[in-house]
Write a protein that holds these residues in place. Structure first.
Motif, PDB file in Angstrom:
ATOM      1  N   SER A 165       0.816  -1.216   0.000  1.00  0.00           N
ATOM      2  CA  SER A 165       0.000   0.000   0.000  1.00  0.00           C
ATOM      3  C   SER A 165       0.846   1.261   0.000  1.00  0.00           C
ATOM      4  CB  SER A 165      -0.926   0.007   1.222  1.00  0.00           C
ATOM      5  OG  SER A 165      -0.172   0.102   2.425  1.00  0.00           O
ATOM      6  N   ILE A 184      -6.504   4.377   1.400  1.00  0.00           N
ATOM      7  CA  ILE A 184      -5.992   4.749   2.722  1.00  0.00           C
ATOM      8  C   ILE A 184      -6.676   6.038   3.178  1.00  0.00           C
ATOM      9  CG2 ILE A 184      -3.970   5.485   4.028  1.00  0.00           C
ATOM     10  CD1 ILE A 184      -2.256   3.766   2.176  1.00  0.00           C
ATOM     11  N   ARG A 212       1.278   7.777   0.421  1.00  0.00           N
ATOM     12  CA  ARG A 212       0.513   7.079  -0.613  1.00  0.00           C
ATOM     13  C   ARG A 212       1.296   7.165  -1.938  1.00  0.00           C
ATOM     14  NH1 ARG A 212      -4.867   9.996  -0.723  1.00  0.00           N
ATOM     15  NH2 ARG A 212      -3.509  11.742  -0.155  1.00  0.00           N
ATOM     16  N   LEU A 224      -2.704   1.416   9.516  1.00  0.00           N
ATOM     17  CA  LEU A 224      -3.362   2.040   8.372  1.00  0.00           C
ATOM     18  C   LEU A 224      -4.863   1.910   8.528  1.00  0.00           C
ATOM     19  CD1 LEU A 224      -0.971   0.332   5.885  1.00  0.00           C
ATOM     20  CD2 LEU A 224      -1.322   2.817   5.830  1.00  0.00           C
ATOM     21  N   PHE A 226      -8.178   1.944   6.372  1.00  0.00           N
ATOM     22  CA  PHE A 226      -8.599   1.803   4.987  1.00  0.00           C
ATOM     23  C   PHE A 226     -10.108   1.978   4.840  1.00  0.00           C
ATOM     24  CE2 PHE A 226      -4.652  -0.689   4.819  1.00  0.00           C
ATOM     25  CZ  PHE A 226      -4.101  -0.227   3.629  1.00  0.00           C
TER      26      PHE A 226
END
Length: 502
Positions: A165, A184, A212, A224, A226
């Motif tokens: 990610s 994210i 990112r 993180l 999401f």
């Protein structure tokens, strides 16, 4: 600029550093971490050799220590200890960096191994998921599916969510939901001074932008948040293969591009790629077409029909329709439950090329690549493939995200190519001609394109032999990233061969 409240965190870090200033070697480093309840491995310890082994066995890297924190606060302590010895500090999530960046890429790094940080929680109201970076993609898929949710991500189940990610995160659901990094919402990040901060639209927005697309250069992400999505009501996994001669494979390649560029043909629910492998005879290639489709079962054949009407009958066909998680499992590389088997290794060289949608591949370019694979590739003793991943098309969510919304600098790709060749037995040493063989794959594709063709490269398929990697990986974003690097990491603590340079 960082908020003034960070000054208090910095003060706290200074207090801790008083207790570690005497640490000058690996043994003392390990001892200082042990005093804070953080286990670590150094050379000579049982387990160090296995822990320092990279995924790509083409590399041999010896970290000064590998630490195993379990909280953001422990990560902060490791960072402060590393700073006291002027060490470069690197994060390792799943350890699948193609060039061993998660081990620092060179000897002497302090590795922050995040494998013990595996919490996943899903908010039943918002559907947001808090995921720690020690999780592998297969385990993320299973945990989210239990809550009826999903994320777009790759199919290699042992890849860690942190690095995946942090630099991109393409998968077969990406044309529908975007890259992993596009989902994210926020992150908890440990900075070079030990400060623990939140990065989001409303808090440290420039850091939020940077993580990112170039995460590991700016800090260590400890969790993180999401945005997840309700899993589709049905899903299809498909795989078709052909043995083709050069004219037939070149025509199939051209048909794939034409179909992809036809906006009415390829809905965002469709994810897939074609893949070239060694053919059964000189002058042939094996062509595979596989992926996932997340639309109604009855629409699958209708969707692929404009492509398939230009192809011969497949030599092999397998179409499996079922649930979201069944479709992911059917196409996955590895078990979704990564605790059932150990991770594997390889000895390989890989590159990437992201082909822009506004300048499609020429017939000459496609034919030249196919010819190279069918002739030079057939004579190679290496295991190799060239994946041609479908990113674009007029309805792709990937390319609907603004170019400057994230540090990910590739919002105009039609395809991403991954040329890849392993050593003959997947073990060292890597043959010297393997490099020229893979380089030739890219050169053959480029040779049939205009001299000013603006191709780029995908940061998660990282190549430390790419001479102009800053431009290819980060484009016009690199200068902005350098400014932030100088502000947040002025001593260049978080460095590795392809990190942002301050």
């Amino acid at each position: 600029m960082l908020p003034k409240t960070l000054c208090f965190l910095t003060l706290a870090c200074t207090i801790v550093s008083i207790t570690i200033c005497s640490a000058q070697n690996a043994s003392e480093l390990k001892g200082q971490l042990a005093l804070q309840g953080i286990p670590a491995l150094i050379q000579g310890d049982s387990g160090y050799t296995a822990a320092s082994q990279p995924y790509n066995l083409r590399y041999t890297v010896e970290p000064i220590a590998i630490a195993y924190p379990t909280t953001s606060e422990q990560i902060s302590t490791v960072v402060i200890v590393g700073a006291s010895q002027k060490l470069n500090v690197v994060a390792r999530s799943g350890g699948h960096s193609y060039i061993a960046n998660g081990l620092g890429g060179t000897n002497g790094s302090l590795v922050v191994d995040l494998s013990q940080m595996k919490n996943i929680t899903v908010n039943p109201v918002t559907g947001h998921a808090m995921i720690e970076p020690g999780n592998r993609l297969g385990d993320v898929a299973l945990a989210l599916n239990d809550a009826g949710r999903g994320l777009p991500h790759g199919r290699c189940t042992y890849v860690g969510i942190g690095g995946h990610s942090g630099f991109g995160g393409w998968g077969f659901a990406s044309r529908m939901w975007g890259m992993t990094l596009d989902n994210i919402i926020s992150a908890t990040v440990v900075l070079s001074n030990g400060s623990i901060v939140t990065a989001s639209e409303g808090s440290n927005p420039e850091l939020y932008w940077a993580i990112r697309g170039s995460s590991a250069s700016f800090g260590i992400v400890s969790s993180l948040e999401f945005r997840t999505h309700p899993v589709p009501s049905s899903a299809t996994a498909y795989n078709f293969t052909w043995q083709m001669d050069i004219p037939t494979a070149s025509a199939a390649f051209s048909a794939f591009q034409s179909w992809a560029l036809n906006g009415s043909s390829v809905p965002p629910e469709f994810g897939g790629e074609i893949k070239f492998l060694k053919g059964q005879a000189y002058g042939q290639v094996e062509l595979s077409f596989f992926g996932n489709y997340f639309g109604p079962d009855a629409k699958f054949n209708e969707t692929i029909a404009p492509f398939f009407e230009r192809l011969p009958t497949p030599d092999f066909a397998n179409v499996t329709q079922g649930t979201w998680i069944e479709a992911l499992a059917a196409i996955a590389v590895g078990n979704l439950n990564t605790s059932t088997h150990l991770d594997s290794n390889d000895t390989f060289y890989a590159k990437s090329l992201m082909a822009p949608e506004d300048v499609p591949l020429t017939n000459e370019s496609m034919t030249t690549l196919v010819t190279y694979l069918a002739e030079v590739g057939f004579n190679s003793s290496d295991f190799w493939h060239v994946e041609v991943e479908l990113y674009g098309g007029s309805r792709s969510v990937i390319n609907q995200v603004g170019l400057n919304n994230t540090a990910f600098a590739h919002r105009n790709a039609l395809f991403t190519f991954q040329p890849y060749a392993s050593s003959p037995n997947l073990l060292p040493p890597y043959p010297k001609n393997g490099f020229s063989f893979v380089d030739g794959m890219v050169e053959s594709l480029i040779s049939g394109m205009p001299n000013d063709w603006q191709w780029s490269a995908y940061p998660n398929y990282v190549d430390d032999r790419l001479p102009d990697w800053r431009r290819r990986y980060y484009g016009a974003h690199y200068d902005r990233l350098r400014v932030l690097k100088a502000e947040l990491d002025p001593t260049d603590m978080f460095r590795f061969p392809t990190s942002i340079e301050e």
